[in-house]
Scaffold this motif. Structure first.
Motif, mmCIF file in Angstrom:
data_model
loop_
_atom_site.group_PDB
_atom_site.id
_atom_site.type_symbol
_atom_site.label_atom_id
_atom_site.label_comp_id
_atom_site.label_asym_id
_atom_site.label_seq_id
_atom_site.Cartn_x
_atom_site.Cartn_y
_atom_site.Cartn_z
ATOM 1 N N VAL A 144 -21.765 3.583 -15.264
ATOM 2 C CA VAL A 144 -20.956 3.298 -14.087
ATOM 3 C C VAL A 144 -21.492 2.055 -13.373
ATOM 4 N N SER A 145 -20.596 1.125 -13.098
ATOM 5 C CA SER A 145 -20.942 -0.033 -12.282
ATOM 6 C C SER A 145 -20.569 0.258 -10.838
ATOM 7 N N PRO A 146 -21.501 0.089 -9.901
ATOM 8 C CA PRO A 146 -21.197 0.396 -8.503
ATOM 9 C C PRO A 146 -20.368 -0.670 -7.797
ATOM 10 N N ASP A 147 -20.090 -1.778 -8.481
ATOM 11 C CA ASP A 147 -19.187 -2.786 -7.920
ATOM 12 C C ASP A 147 -18.674 -3.683 -9.037
ATOM 13 N N ALA A 148 -17.633 -4.435 -8.736
ATOM 14 C CA ALA A 148 -16.993 -5.271 -9.755
ATOM 15 C C ALA A 148 -17.901 -6.384 -10.245
ATOM 16 N N GLY A 149 -18.808 -6.849 -9.386
ATOM 17 C CA GLY A 149 -19.676 -7.959 -9.752
ATOM 18 C C GLY A 149 -20.609 -7.664 -10.907
ATOM 19 N N ARG A 150 -20.957 -6.384 -11.095
ATOM 20 C CA ARG A 150 -21.871 -6.005 -12.175
ATOM 21 C C ARG A 150 -21.144 -5.528 -13.416
ATOM 22 N N ALA A 151 -19.807 -5.549 -13.405
ATOM 23 C CA ALA A 151 -19.031 -4.932 -14.485
ATOM 24 C C ALA A 151 -19.358 -5.520 -15.858
#
Length: 279
Positions: A129-136
């Protein structure tokens, strides 16, 4: 390894010693002092003329760590070193600027993959799971290499360190959820994310973070959250934090730094380290 000198700044001497041990080197002699006005003074205690110098200094903690690094670099250049390379396990102010690609940027991904396979028995039934789009992008790479699915939490912030709303994209029901992020500061985001994942049906929640800053209420939040473990690398000293939080576990990345130094010194490519953990 001839013609190489390894120095440690004062920010994380334990990690520097581990790197030196892996390379079979002694840390170079350096004395750091502070004047009464808190300015930093650095004295290099051995000759570096013609040497290939590496300085390990993590960017954690006070801004003086960065200034100390700059002073050490300057001292070595003035002393006629052949080359000076700064090894910065935790790069300060990294949140202020984002680049899709950068040069000689080491990743903890191979060590993270190894930790997941060795420590989470149900990893084949996990979801990353990525906690935000920036780390996707980086998190999707981890999911692909584990051959598991990927989920994303979209968060809307009122201001820095304060999340207004979270939306989960992906199905985590009856799966072990592994949150992966580059850093955690006050830990409000990952703790809210853990609650979101559990309410969506995840059986367990882990958090794996490259840099554990853990400022302010972070430790109390982690203690009160439903994590199985919060795993960080040792780019930042964690001994004191671990005394107050049994959920924190540490991945040692000294072998990655040591191998990067060895390869750089010998003129070899460091790209091998993007996908492998050195033995």
């Amino acid at each position: 390894m001839p013609n190489i000198v390894l120095f440690s700044g004062s920010s994380h001497q334990d990690l520097s010693q581990k790197v030196a041990d892996r390379l079979g080197l002694e840390l170079g002699k350096v004395v750091t002092k502070k004047f009464s006005n808190q300015e930093t003074s650095v004295e290099i205690g051995e000759s570096v003329r013609g040497e290939d110098v590496y300085i390990i200094q993590s960017g954690c903690g006070e801004i003086n760590n960065l200034m100390e690094l700059l002073i050490m670099i300057n001292a070595c250049k003035i002393a006629s070193s052949s080359r000076v390379t700064a090894v910065i396990p935790c790069f300060p102010y990294a949140r202020q600027d984002k680049k899709d690609k950068s040069l000689d940027n080491l990743y903890a991904e191979p060590a993270v993959l190894q930790w997941i396979r060795e420590n989470i028995a149900e990893w084949r039934n996990c979801i990353i799971v990525s906690p935000d789009a920036g780390r996707a992008k980086r998190v999707t790479s981890i999911a692909d290499r584990l051959n598991v699915e990927f989920a994303l939490i979209h968060k809307e912030r009122k201001k820095a360190n304060e999340v207004d709303r979270m939306v989960l994209v992906g199905d985590v029901k009856d799966r072990v959820a592994i949150l992966v992020d580059d850093m955690a500061d006050t830990c409000g985001t990952i703790c809210h994310a853990a609650d979101k994942l559990l309410s969506a049906g995840a059986t367990k929640v882990y958090a794996i973070l490259t840099h554990g800053i853990f400022s302010g209420p972070a430790i109390s939040r982690i203690n009160n959250a439903a994590f199985e473990a919060v795993v960080v690398t040792n780019t930042i000293p964690q001994e004191d934090k671990m005394k107050h939080c049994s959920k924190i576990q540490v991945i040692d990345i000294s072998m990655i730094l040591a191998e990067a130094i060895r390869r750089t010194h010998n003129g070899e490519s460091v790209s091998y380290l993007f996908s492998h953990v050195p033995l």
